[in-house]
Scaffold this active site. Structure first.
Site, PDB file in Angstrom:
ATOM      1  N   GLU A 163       1.923   9.203  -5.688  1.00 39.38           N
ATOM      2  CA  GLU A 163       1.785  10.425  -4.878  1.00 39.38           C
ATOM      3  C   GLU A 163       3.074  10.856  -4.187  1.00 39.38           C
ATOM      4  O   GLU A 163       3.092  11.069  -2.976  1.00 39.38           O
ATOM      5  CB  GLU A 163       0.649  10.244  -3.863  1.00 39.38           C
ATOM      6  CG  GLU A 163      -0.676   9.991  -4.558  1.00 39.38           C
ATOM      7  CD  GLU A 163      -1.822   9.660  -3.602  1.00 39.38           C
ATOM      8  OE1 GLU A 163      -1.649   9.754  -2.387  1.00 39.38           O
ATOM      9  OE2 GLU A 163      -2.905   9.286  -4.102  1.00 39.38           O
ATOM     10  N   GLU A 268      -8.142   7.473 -11.618  1.00 43.43           N
ATOM     11  CA  GLU A 268      -9.016   7.349 -10.436  1.00 43.43           C
ATOM     12  C   GLU A 268     -10.163   8.340 -10.553  1.00 43.43           C
ATOM     13  O   GLU A 268     -10.534   9.015  -9.583  1.00 43.43           O
ATOM     14  CB  GLU A 268      -8.216   7.615  -9.151  1.00 43.43           C
ATOM     15  CG  GLU A 268      -7.018   6.703  -8.992  1.00 43.43           C
ATOM     16  CD  GLU A 268      -6.267   6.871  -7.672  1.00 43.43           C
ATOM     17  OE1 GLU A 268      -6.797   7.520  -6.762  1.00 43.43           O
ATOM     18  OE2 GLU A 268      -5.152   6.334  -7.568  1.00 43.43           O
TER      19      GLU A 268
HETATM   20  O1  G3I Z   1     -10.010  -2.546   6.207  1.00 41.62           O
HETATM   21  C1  G3I Z   1     -10.406  -1.691   7.296  1.00 41.62           C
HETATM   22  C2  G3I Z   1     -11.436  -2.347   8.133  1.00 41.62           C
HETATM   23  O2  G3I Z   1     -10.858  -3.492   8.733  1.00 41.62           O
HETATM   24  C3  G3I Z   1     -11.933  -1.357   9.196  1.00 41.62           C
HETATM   25  O3  G3I Z   1     -12.950  -1.935   9.935  1.00 41.62           O
HETATM   26  C4  G3I Z   1     -12.450  -0.089   8.522  1.00 41.62           C
HETATM   27  C5  G3I Z   1     -12.886   0.953   9.551  1.00 41.62           C
HETATM   28  O4  G3I Z   1     -12.749   2.255   9.049  1.00 41.62           O
HETATM   29  O5  G3I Z   1     -11.418   0.446   7.745  1.00 41.62           O
HETATM   30  C6  G3I Z   1     -10.985  -0.427   6.723  1.00 41.62           C
HETATM   31  O6  G3I Z   1      -9.967   0.213   6.030  1.00 41.62           O
HETATM   32  C7  G3I Z   1     -10.353   1.249   5.178  1.00 41.62           C
HETATM   33  C8  G3I Z   1      -9.869   0.889   3.770  1.00 41.62           C
HETATM   34  O7  G3I Z   1     -10.088   1.954   2.896  1.00 41.62           O
HETATM   35  C9  G3I Z   1     -10.576  -0.353   3.193  1.00 41.62           C
HETATM   36  O8  G3I Z   1     -11.935  -0.116   3.071  1.00 41.62           O
HETATM   37  C10 G3I Z   1      -9.691   2.528   5.641  1.00 41.62           C
HETATM   38  O9  G3I Z   1     -10.261   2.953   6.852  1.00 41.62           O
HETATM   39  C11 G3I Z   1      -9.865   3.608   4.613  1.00 41.62           C
HETATM   40  O10 G3I Z   1      -9.066   4.739   4.989  1.00 41.62           O
HETATM   41  C12 G3I Z   1      -9.382   3.100   3.256  1.00 41.62           C
HETATM   42  O11 G3I Z   1      -9.603   4.125   2.324  1.00 41.62           O
HETATM   43  C13 G3I Z   1      -8.975   3.953   1.079  1.00 41.62           C
HETATM   44  C14 G3I Z   1      -7.967   5.074   0.853  1.00 41.62           C
HETATM   45  O12 G3I Z   1      -7.409   4.960  -0.434  1.00 41.62           O
HETATM   46  C15 G3I Z   1      -6.865   4.989   1.905  1.00 41.62           C
HETATM   47  O13 G3I Z   1      -5.807   5.764   1.632  1.00 41.62           O
HETATM   48  C16 G3I Z   1     -10.043   4.002   0.006  1.00 41.62           C
HETATM   49  O14 G3I Z   1     -10.891   2.851   0.115  1.00 41.62           O
HETATM   50  C17 G3I Z   1      -9.404   4.035  -1.386  1.00 41.62           C
HETATM   51  O15 G3I Z   1     -10.390   4.312  -2.339  1.00 41.62           O
HETATM   52  C18 G3I Z   1      -8.358   5.144  -1.433  1.00 41.62           C
HETATM   53  O16 G3I Z   1      -7.736   5.126  -2.691  1.00 41.62           O
HETATM   54  C19 G3I Z   1      -6.751   6.146  -2.911  1.00 41.62           C
HETATM   55  C20 G3I Z   1      -5.770   5.590  -3.920  1.00 41.62           C
HETATM   56  O17 G3I Z   1      -5.235   4.398  -3.448  1.00 41.62           O
HETATM   57  C21 G3I Z   1      -4.648   6.611  -4.197  1.00 41.62           C
HETATM   58  N1  G3I Z   1      -5.177   7.880  -4.584  1.00 41.62           N
HETATM   59  C22 G3I Z   1      -6.190   8.449  -3.721  1.00 41.62           C
HETATM   60  C23 G3I Z   1      -7.328   7.444  -3.532  1.00 41.62           C
HETATM   61  C24 G3I Z   1      -8.398   8.043  -2.721  1.00 41.62           C
HETATM   62  O18 G3I Z   1      -7.935   8.272  -1.426  1.00 41.62           O
END
Ligand code: G3I
Length: 379
Positions: A163, A268
């Protein structure tokens, strides 16, 4: 028997027999189809991947594990190989989860795509305030060398840079661009190539099927190639909405990227069925919106009409992928089943979305069967 009623009865009986017959045929078909496997169906065409999270790689039995084993032959870690998790503190790495992921994927004969070496998002906290050139450069070089080096020969590929582009095709104003300058992408690939000579190296982004962003990606790939540095493929993420899948742009992009001599992948894939308060297809995680009921129209289940529209969209996409089976090497769905999808919490927290091929009970959806149909003879 009165002739009139007899005549009337005949079509009624025939109708009933046909009805029973067709329900038996349908039952047989769905039984067969539910034994069907995406990875087997498309084995001669491309890999079928999924994104896995920390919980899933600990599974030793259960329906979810069966689904992972039976349906997918490629895996991308949804979060656990991102820099924030691999290097939580300056020069202190935590490899336990990533090692576990690799052991899991290897055990289940899945190709492994590491995700992602250089990405402006989900960076370690210490990087978020850092602006001095020496420290950023040191982080950049060491993170790539350490991580790509450790997993060379253990992962099949890396999303080296993720990205890096804006929607207009210019470079995103990330910490790496600001501090290291615009050659940082070529440098990332050069470092990855040195550290991981046996690993394929990819550029990954969303919306790069769109003409202006695609032009930016093409310029990027050409720049890397002109520098004599290896880039093996490009990942179009594929976060789209049912009713707004940009089929023409996707086809043009497959042609344009493969003309550069690189593999094309859909890395994805998910098709959201919910209203999008942000407008247009995007996966810009920094943009969010507030919850309201209108934005969450199907909390108790997916209406049939929506199921069908989604299934149709998936089938059309897979027909296109099959048309370019020589150029397209992998289709990865961003999650195993609807319950896991990031789209339940983005761009609005707490919604119920249905973007994948398996539902929350791990049951194949209409979209799954229609994806299989794209492969039926004559297509
Ligand atoms: O691990 C913490 C946890 O400790 C906490 O309690 C919880 C509370 O919200 O958050 C957890 O972290 C989350 C993490 O995923 C793991 O589940 C984050 O808030 C959340 O923002 C994060 O989202 C991920 C996102 O990337 C972040 O940028 C998504 O799971 C994941 O599917 C997404 O993947 C991205 C690709 O890497 C790149 N392209 C876009 C795609 C979708 O956003």
């Amino acid at each position: 028997m009165n002739t009139k009623t007899g005549l009337l009865r005949l079509p009624l009986y025939t109708g009933l027999i046909l009805l029973c017959h067709s329900s038996v045929i349908f039952k047989l078909y769905s039984q067969q189809a539910s034994n069907a496997s995406l990875k087997e169906t498309f084995a001669a065409d491309f890999l079928i991947g999924t994104a896995l999270n920390s919980r899933q790689i600990k599974a030793t039995d259960g329906a979810e594990l069966q689904l992972i084993q039976g349906q997918f032959n490629a895996a991308t870690p949804e979060n656990l190989m991102k820099a924030q998790l691999l290097q939580p503190q300056w020069n202190r790495y935590e490899f336990e989860e990533a090692d576990r992921f690799i052991a899991f994927a290897t055990k289940h004969n899945m190709k492994i795509n590491g995700h992602a070496l250089i990405w402006h998002s989900q960076l370690p906290r210490f990087m978020q305030q850092m602006e001095d050139v020496d420290s950023v450069r040191q982080y950049f070089v060491r993170h790539i060398r350490t991580v790509a080096g450790r997993y060379d020969g253990k992962v099949d590929s890396w999303d080296v840079v993720n990205e890096a582009l804006n929607e207009d095709g210019s470079l995103r104003n990330s910490i790496f661009l600001r501090v290291l300058g615009e050659d940082y992408i070529v440098e990332a690939f050069r470092l990855a190539q040195e550290a991981a000579p046996n690993t394929k190296l990819y550029y990954n982004d969303y919306n790069i099927e769109q003409p202006r962003k695609r032009a930016g990606a093409i310029a990027l790939i050409k720049k890397i190639q002109a520098a004599g540095v290896r880039i093996d493929g490009v990942g179009i993420q594929g976060h789209w909405h049912v009713g707004r899948v940009p089929m023409e742009h996707i086809e043009q992009s497959i042609r344009a990227f493969s003309a550069l001599g690189v593999e094309v992948m859909f890395t994805e894939l998910d098709l959201s069925v919910l209203p999008n308060p942000l407008g247009g297809n995007t996966a810009e995680v920094s943009r969010t919106a507030k919850y309201n009921k209108q934005l969450n129209p199907y909390p108790d289940g997916m209406p049939d009409s929506v199921q069908r529209a989604q299934a149709q969209a998936y089938e059309e996409l897979f027909r296109l992928f099959l048309k370019y089976r020589e150029e397209v090497t992998r289709i990865t769905l961003w999650g195993v089943h609807d319950g896991q999808s990031w789209l339940n919490n983005w761009p609005v927290r707490g919604r119920t979305n249905y973007p994948l091929l398996f539902d929350r009970q791990m049951v194949p959806k209409t979209a799954f069967y229609q994806v299989l149909k794209s492969k039926s003879p004559g297509n």
